[in-house]
Motif scaffolding. Sequence first.
Motif, PDB file in Angstrom:
ATOM      1  N   UNK A   1       0.868  -1.182   0.000  1.00 23.01           N
ATOM      2  CA  UNK A   1       0.000   0.000   0.000  1.00 23.01           C
ATOM      3  C   UNK A   1       0.902   1.229   0.000  1.00 23.01           C
ATOM      4  N   UNK A   2       1.067   1.813  -1.147  1.00 28.35           N
ATOM      5  CA  UNK A   2       1.881   3.022  -1.249  1.00 28.35           C
ATOM      6  C   UNK A   2       1.002   4.206  -0.869  1.00 28.35           C
ATOM      7  N   UNK A   3       1.499   5.005   0.054  1.00 26.07           N
ATOM      8  CA  UNK A   3       0.735   6.152   0.545  1.00 26.07           C
ATOM      9  C   UNK A   3       1.116   7.389  -0.266  1.00 26.07           C
ATOM     10  N   UNK A   4       0.103   8.015  -0.845  1.00 26.76           N
ATOM     11  CA  UNK A   4       0.285   9.254  -1.587  1.00 26.76           C
ATOM     12  C   UNK A   4      -0.309  10.387  -0.758  1.00 26.76           C
ATOM     13  N   UNK A   5       0.518  11.344  -0.386  1.00 33.73           N
ATOM     14  CA  UNK A   5       0.081  12.454   0.461  1.00 33.73           C
ATOM     15  C   UNK A   5      -1.116  13.171  -0.178  1.00 33.73           C
ATOM     16  N   UNK A   6      -2.161  13.298   0.624  1.00 31.88           N
ATOM     17  CA  UNK A   6      -3.356  13.991   0.164  1.00 31.88           C
ATOM     18  C   UNK A   6      -4.236  13.191  -0.773  1.00 31.88           C
ATOM     19  N   UNK A   7      -3.856  11.950  -1.058  1.00 34.50           N
ATOM     20  CA  UNK A   7      -4.637  11.124  -1.979  1.00 34.50           C
ATOM     21  C   UNK A   7      -5.277   9.940  -1.254  1.00 34.50           C
ATOM     22  N   UNK A   8      -4.457   9.139  -0.565  1.00 36.29           N
ATOM     23  CA  UNK A   8      -4.961   7.930   0.096  1.00 36.29           C
ATOM     24  C   UNK A   8      -4.360   7.762   1.500  1.00 36.29           C
ATOM     25  N   UNK A   9      -4.101   8.882   2.160  1.00 38.25           N
ATOM     26  CA  UNK A   9      -3.371   8.845   3.423  1.00 38.25           C
ATOM     27  C   UNK A   9      -4.176   9.268   4.652  1.00 38.25           C
ATOM     28  N   UNK A  10      -5.489   9.254   4.547  1.00 34.42           N
ATOM     29  CA  UNK A  10      -6.296   9.722   5.674  1.00 34.42           C
ATOM     30  C   UNK A  10      -7.019   8.564   6.359  1.00 34.42           C
ATOM     31  N   UNK A  11      -7.622   8.859   7.499  1.00 34.64           N
ATOM     32  CA  UNK A  11      -8.313   7.863   8.302  1.00 34.64           C
ATOM     33  C   UNK A  11      -9.392   7.103   7.533  1.00 34.64           C
ATOM     34  N   UNK A  12     -10.198   7.746   6.691  1.00 32.01           N
ATOM     35  CA  UNK A  12     -11.199   6.965   5.941  1.00 32.01           C
ATOM     36  C   UNK A  12     -10.574   5.849   5.087  1.00 32.01           C
ATOM     37  N   UNK A  13      -9.399   6.080   4.534  1.00 27.98           N
ATOM     38  CA  UNK A  13      -8.729   5.058   3.739  1.00 27.98           C
ATOM     39  C   UNK A  13      -8.238   3.920   4.621  1.00 27.98           C
ATOM     40  N   UNK A  14      -7.728   4.245   5.786  1.00 25.14           N
ATOM     41  CA  UNK A  14      -7.297   3.209   6.731  1.00 25.14           C
ATOM     42  C   UNK A  14      -8.482   2.351   7.150  1.00 25.14           C
ATOM     43  N   UNK A  15      -9.614   2.976   7.410  1.00 26.43           N
ATOM     44  CA  UNK A  15     -10.816   2.222   7.801  1.00 26.43           C
ATOM     45  C   UNK A  15     -11.296   1.320   6.669  1.00 26.43           C
ATOM     46  N   UNK A  16     -11.275   1.816   5.440  1.00 27.11           N
ATOM     47  CA  UNK A  16     -11.686   1.007   4.290  1.00 27.11           C
ATOM     48  C   UNK A  16     -10.722  -0.161   4.069  1.00 27.11           C
ATOM     49  N   UNK A  17      -9.443   0.092   4.276  1.00 26.37           N
ATOM     50  CA  UNK A  17      -8.444  -0.963   4.139  1.00 26.37           C
ATOM     51  C   UNK A  17      -8.681  -2.058   5.179  1.00 26.37           C
TER      52      UNK A  17
END
Length: 140
Positions: free
Chosen positions: A112-128
């Motif tokens: 899981x490559x984290x892109x700043x401002x794209x997929x790096x917030x809490x909602x993405x962690x919860x979905x993951x």
Amino acid sequence: MPERDKLTNVVMMGMGEPLDNLDEVLKALEIMTASYGYAWSPKRVTLSSVGLKKGLQRFIGESDCIWYQLHSPIPLQRRELMPAEKAFSITEIVELLRNYDFSKQRRLSFEYIVFKGVNDSLPYAKELLKLLRGWTAGLT
């Protein structure tokens, strides 16, 4: 390869989608892991793939490890980041992978490559977490 004794692991990535050239990839993996080749443990050799359905099923059946690129647990966003999502969705791939036993020698890792401002917030962690919920055996 004179450096082979200094290497601890090999990751096959950055060469295009390896499942598009699966016959040659499997030959290379065999040479790295066979007794007549380098005799490395399959756990030392990892293949990074976006997960093409046909190749993925064959690869899992003929190899001992895989590393799967997620990049986003949200299908619409993943489609923007990885065009392969159009042909085979992240949810389908995760369900396909759930059908295999990764608890023995075989190992499965999710990248899981984290892109700043794209997929790096809490909602993405919860979905993951939701996407991978209940899956622990053999997962790294």
